[in-house]
Design an enzyme around this catalytic site. Sequence first.
Site, PDB file in Angstrom:
ATOM      1  N   GLY A  46       0.844  -1.185   0.000  1.00 51.31           N
ATOM      2  CA  GLY A  46       0.000   0.000   0.000  1.00 51.31           C
ATOM      3  C   GLY A  46       0.880   1.236   0.000  1.00 51.31           C
ATOM      4  N   GLN A  51       3.336   9.972   0.713  1.00 54.75           N
ATOM      5  CA  GLN A  51       4.598   9.266   0.975  1.00 54.75           C
ATOM      6  C   GLN A  51       5.624   9.494  -0.138  1.00 54.75           C
ATOM      7  OE1 GLN A  51       2.591   5.326   2.052  1.00 54.75           O
ATOM      8  NE2 GLN A  51       4.448   5.263   3.286  1.00 54.75           N
ATOM      9  N   CYS A  94       5.933  -0.155   7.372  1.00 56.62           N
ATOM     10  CA  CYS A  94       5.597   1.081   6.672  1.00 56.62           C
ATOM     11  C   CYS A  94       6.797   1.501   5.829  1.00 56.62           C
ATOM     12  CB  CYS A  94       5.254   2.177   7.683  1.00 56.62           C
ATOM     13  SG  CYS A  94       4.859   3.753   6.900  1.00 56.62           S
ATOM     14  N   LEU A  95       6.556   1.814   4.554  1.00 53.71           N
ATOM     15  CA  LEU A  95       7.674   2.180   3.676  1.00 53.71           C
ATOM     16  C   LEU A  95       8.337   3.485   4.118  1.00 53.71           C
ATOM     17  CD1 LEU A  95       6.254   1.210   0.155  1.00 53.71           C
ATOM     18  CD2 LEU A  95       7.777  -0.108   1.638  1.00 53.71           C
ATOM     19  N   HIS A 136      -4.258   1.797   7.379  1.00 50.54           N
ATOM     20  CA  HIS A 136      -2.895   2.334   7.492  1.00 50.54           C
ATOM     21  C   HIS A 136      -2.702   3.492   6.498  1.00 50.54           C
ATOM     22  CE1 HIS A 136       1.601   1.686   8.085  1.00 50.54           C
ATOM     23  NE2 HIS A 136       1.564   2.425   6.982  1.00 50.54           N
ATOM     24  N   GLU A 137      -3.151   3.270   5.247  1.00 49.57           N
ATOM     25  CA  GLU A 137      -2.976   4.311   4.213  1.00 49.57           C
ATOM     26  C   GLU A 137      -3.905   5.503   4.462  1.00 49.57           C
ATOM     27  OE1 GLU A 137      -0.358   3.898   2.642  1.00 49.57           O
ATOM     28  OE2 GLU A 137      -0.167   1.752   3.008  1.00 49.57           O
ATOM     29  N   HIS A 140      -2.289   7.756   6.768  1.00 54.29           N
ATOM     30  CA  HIS A 140      -1.288   8.595   6.082  1.00 54.29           C
ATOM     31  C   HIS A 140      -1.946   9.833   5.475  1.00 54.29           C
ATOM     32  CE1 HIS A 140       2.528   6.544   6.319  1.00 54.29           C
ATOM     33  NE2 HIS A 140       2.068   5.420   5.819  1.00 54.29           N
TER      34      HIS A 140
HETATM   35 ZN    ZN Z   1       2.895   3.565   5.916  1.00 52.98          ZN
END
Ligand code: ZN
Length: 172
Positions: A46, A51, A94-95, A136-137, A140
């Site tokens: 995701g 991000q 998480c990236l 999660h997204e 963000h």
């Molecule tokens: Zn993340």
Amino acid sequence: MAVRKIRSYPDPILKTPTLRVDVIDEDIKKLVEDMFDTMYAEDGVGLAANQIGEPLRLMVIDTTPKKESPPLKLVLINPELIHAEGTIRYREGCLSFPGLTVEVERYRKVRLKALNLEGEEKEYELEGFPAIVFQHELDHLNGITFIDRVNGLKRRLALEKYYKLQRQRSRG
Ligand code: ZN
């Protein structure tokens, strides 16, 4: 098609709520392509637009690489949570926090609506892993990261671990 640089914590863009997408034009379509390219290059499932530095309410999800999850590929523009139930705990990555995982509690099942790339409003019901990725997204897009979902000591330890990992990485 381009792999873009992922912003990592504590980049301020990760704490800034994003803006609604007004028009789904060629720039947005190009951005979505870049988001998929970037997500796949980093083995993510995701990615939220902020991000990669674009403060827009837009996310991509692809749970296909996750063997224990049903395959699901989505582009969600201006997504809204409309119903949620149950709870589920899962150790998330998480990236924007390379190397760190944090156990977070989420809703087990969610219903949401969003525009797709054709500008059509669609409703989706997600359960389990895809529901976790969506939440999660969505966080963000609201300027919230997964460490904001844990409190006190847990949050402090997670951040200490993260900064230690960052120092190790920068030393190579
Ligand atoms: Zn993340």
